[in-house]
Design a protein around this motif. Structure first.
Motif, short mmCIF file in Angstrom:
data_model
loop_
_atom_site.label_atom_id
_atom_site.label_comp_id
_atom_site.label_asym_id
_atom_site.label_seq_id
_atom_site.Cartn_x
_atom_site.Cartn_y
_atom_site.Cartn_z
N PHE A 9 0.88 -1.09 -0.03
CA PHE A 9 0.18 -0.06 0.06
C PHE A 9 0.92 1.39 0.04
CE2 PHE A 9 -1.67 3.44 2.55
CZ PHE A 9 -2.77 3.85 2.17
N ARG A 10 0.59 2.28 -0.84
CA ARG A 10 1.23 3.52 -0.81
C ARG A 10 0.35 4.66 -0.86
NH1 ARG A 10 5.05 4.03 -5.49
NH2 ARG A 10 6.32 2.57 -4.47
N GLY A 11 0.22 5.60 0.20
CA GLY A 11 -0.92 6.43 0.19
C GLY A 11 -0.32 7.86 -0.18
N TYR A 12 -1.24 8.87 -0.70
CA TYR A 12 -1.18 10.10 -0.56
C TYR A 12 -2.33 10.73 -0.15
CZ TYR A 12 -0.57 14.57 -2.98
OH TYR A 12 -0.57 15.92 -3.18
N ALA A 13 -1.97 11.65 0.95
CA ALA A 13 -3.15 12.44 1.41
C ALA A 13 -3.08 13.91 0.98
CB ALA A 13 -2.98 12.29 2.94
N ALA A 14 -4.32 14.42 0.84
CA ALA A 14 -4.51 15.66 0.58
C ALA A 14 -5.93 16.18 0.49
CB ALA A 14 -3.67 16.18 -0.78
N GLY A 15 -6.23 17.49 0.59
CA GLY A 15 -7.63 17.77 0.11
C GLY A 15 -8.26 17.16 -1.01
N SER A 16 -9.48 16.76 -0.89
CA SER A 16 -9.89 15.89 -2.24
C SER A 16 -10.12 16.80 -3.26
CB SER A 16 -11.45 15.50 -1.76
OG SER A 16 -11.51 14.75 -0.69
N ASN A 17 -10.05 17.95 -3.33
CA ASN A 17 -10.35 18.80 -4.58
C ASN A 17 -8.95 19.03 -5.29
OD1 ASN A 17 -12.84 20.16 -2.65
ND2 ASN A 17 -13.27 20.33 -5.01
N LYS A 18 -7.83 19.13 -4.11
CA LYS A 18 -6.63 19.43 -4.45
C LYS A 18 -6.05 18.05 -5.43
CE LYS A 18 -2.03 20.25 -2.52
NZ LYS A 18 -1.39 19.34 -3.01
N ILE A 19 -6.50 16.87 -4.95
CA ILE A 19 -6.22 15.66 -5.70
C ILE A 19 -6.68 15.68 -6.88
CG2 ILE A 19 -6.37 13.32 -5.31
CD1 ILE A 19 -6.03 13.37 -2.59
N ALA A 20 -8.07 16.03 -7.02
CA ALA A 20 -8.70 15.93 -8.19
C ALA A 20 -7.98 17.24 -9.25
CB ALA A 20 -10.20 16.46 -7.94
N ASN A 21 -7.62 17.86 -8.90
CA ASN A 21 -7.10 19.26 -9.51
C ASN A 21 -5.70 18.61 -10.15
OD1 ASN A 21 -9.03 20.79 -9.30
ND2 ASN A 21 -7.99 22.22 -7.81
N GLU A 22 -4.92 17.61 -9.28
CA GLU A 22 -3.80 17.25 -9.73
C GLU A 22 -3.80 16.07 -10.65
OE1 GLU A 22 -1.71 16.20 -6.10
OE2 GLU A 22 -1.16 18.05 -5.56
N ILE A 23 -5.00 15.41 -10.48
CA ILE A 23 -5.21 14.40 -11.60
C ILE A 23 -5.59 14.95 -12.86
CG2 ILE A 23 -6.88 12.47 -12.05
CD1 ILE A 23 -7.28 11.81 -9.19
N LYS A 24 -6.46 16.03 -12.88
CA LYS A 24 -6.94 16.63 -14.24
C LYS A 24 -5.65 17.38 -14.81
CE LYS A 24 -10.89 18.55 -14.37
NZ LYS A 24 -11.97 19.53 -14.05
N GLY A 25 -4.85 17.83 -13.84
CA GLY A 25 -3.57 18.58 -14.48
C GLY A 25 -2.57 17.67 -15.01
N LYS A 26 -2.62 16.22 -14.63
CA LYS A 26 -1.87 15.06 -14.79
C LYS A 26 -0.32 15.37 -14.02
CE LYS A 26 -3.57 14.30 -19.63
NZ LYS A 26 -3.14 14.03 -21.13
N LEU A 27 -0.59 15.83 -12.84
CA LEU A 27 0.55 16.08 -12.10
C LEU A 27 0.78 14.70 -10.99
CD1 LEU A 27 -0.29 19.73 -10.98
CD2 LEU A 27 1.47 18.90 -12.73
N ARG A 28 -0.37 14.02 -10.94
CA ARG A 28 -0.07 12.78 -10.30
C ARG A 28 -1.26 11.93 -10.72
NH1 ARG A 28 1.74 12.39 -5.46
NH2 ARG A 28 1.94 14.79 -5.14
N ARG A 29 -0.64 10.43 -10.58
CA ARG A 29 -1.16 9.40 -11.07
C ARG A 29 -1.58 8.41 -9.99
NH1 ARG A 29 0.71 6.32 -16.05
NH2 ARG A 29 -1.53 5.32 -16.03
N GLY A 30 -2.63 7.86 -9.80
CA GLY A 30 -3.04 6.70 -8.80
C GLY A 30 -3.86 5.61 -9.37
N ASP A 31 -3.91 4.57 -8.45
CA ASP A 31 -4.75 3.61 -8.81
C ASP A 31 -6.30 3.72 -8.43
OD1 ASP A 31 -2.78 2.06 -10.01
OD2 ASP A 31 -1.97 2.02 -8.13
#
Length: 296
Positions: A60-82
């Motif tokens: 398990f590898r976790g990354y924690a942050a505000g939900s909107n912040k994570i969504a913005n990073e996903i949309k901006g292709k700054l972060r990938r996850g499963d």
């Protein structure tokens, strides 16, 4: 002789190079990257993550942050996850559809957690929370209040919403200004994943937290009036571009299983019957089976 000597030196280097490059590839295949709402740090890192590893042998590898912040990073292709676990269905909606990048096709609501006002028991204001209404204490001169950014985290938006409702309920039109200041007040707004630690270390006197945080970490907390209730609605999904889709399915299966749901309850989360939004046909069969079992 020189060519033989060079060959004898190069061979071990190539061998080591092969070992070094092979290891990360194996680790990546065996690792499930879970992006999750910062209010779940203790639950995920100390309970769900270790239990998942023990049950499946995967990492398990976790990354924690505000939900909107994570969504913005996903949309901006700054972060990938499963796997993505948010504290609000609205966040998932912002990732659905071609116009939003088509990162999410479905999501499951699986738990809830009401918003509370938590305080440090060692704070000089602690006794006042036992004798006065919470909004009165938060207006005391010098009190240090912590909350999250309403633009980056649902909890931050819920906080502003709660205090705004309290202003009407308690007939205090300037309550928001006196307790919160500006929506993005730099003296109060902090990353969600650091808020609990700052309260426990004495950097804050009080703050706005979900019940899973206050219950799990034994933080004294005030229940707001029923008219002011706001709560996290936790959702999870497998991202469409998940690098480790097999591992993602395994993690979701575990979290929605009876063992996973029992761990959620132990940490003060209100477990609800899983409900699906989006394309049911896109849900992996094993995940659908676990959802069906939880709803029986």
């Amino acid at each position: 002789m020189i060519r033989k000597l060079l060959a004898s030196l190069v061979a071990p280097v190539l061998a080591v190079s092969c070992v070094v490059t092979a290891a990360p590839a194996f680790a990546q295949d065996n690792t499930v990257n879970v992006l999750y709402a910062g209010s779940l740090v203790n639950l995920m890192e100390r309970s769900i993550g270790p239990a998942f590893e023990k049950a499946t042998g995967q990492q398990f590898r976790g990354y924690a942050a505000g939900s909107n912040k994570i969504a913005n990073e996903i949309k901006g292709k700054l972060r990938r996850g499963d796997v993505f676990i948010s504290a609000s269905p609205k966040v998932n909606a912002s990732l659905m559809g071609q116009a939003n990048g088509d990162h999410v096709t479905w999501y499951v609501n699986f738990a809830e957690s009401p918003l509370m006002i938590g305080y440090n028991p060692q704070s000089k204001f602690a006794s006042q929370f036992k004798s006065k209404r919470w909004d009165q204490v938060l207006q005391e001169p010098g009190i240090r209040i912590g909350r999250t950014d309403p633009k980056l985290d649902p909890k931050g938006a819920f906080t502003v919403e709660m205090v705004t409702k309290a202003a009407d309920l308690y007939h205090q039109p300037d309550l928001v200004e006196k307790t919160l200041g500006a929506p993005e007040n730099p003296d109060q707004v902090l990353p969600e994943e650091t808020l609990v630690g700052r309260l426990q270390s004495g950097q804050l006197d009080a703050g706005f937290f979900y019940s899973t945080e206050t219950s799990d970490l034994k933080i004294p907390a005030i229940h707001p009036a029923p008219e002011l209730q706001a709560k996290a609605s936790y959702t999870l999904t497998i991202l469409n571009d998940a690098p480790n889709r097999t591992g993602a399915v395994s993690f979701v299966d575990f979290l929605l299983s009876e063992q996973g749901r029992a761990l959620l309850r132990q940490h003060g989360v209100d477990v609800v019957k899983p409900t699906v939004t989006g394309s049911v046909q896109a849900i992996p069969p094993s995940v659908q089976a676990v959802i069906d079992a939880a709803n029986q």
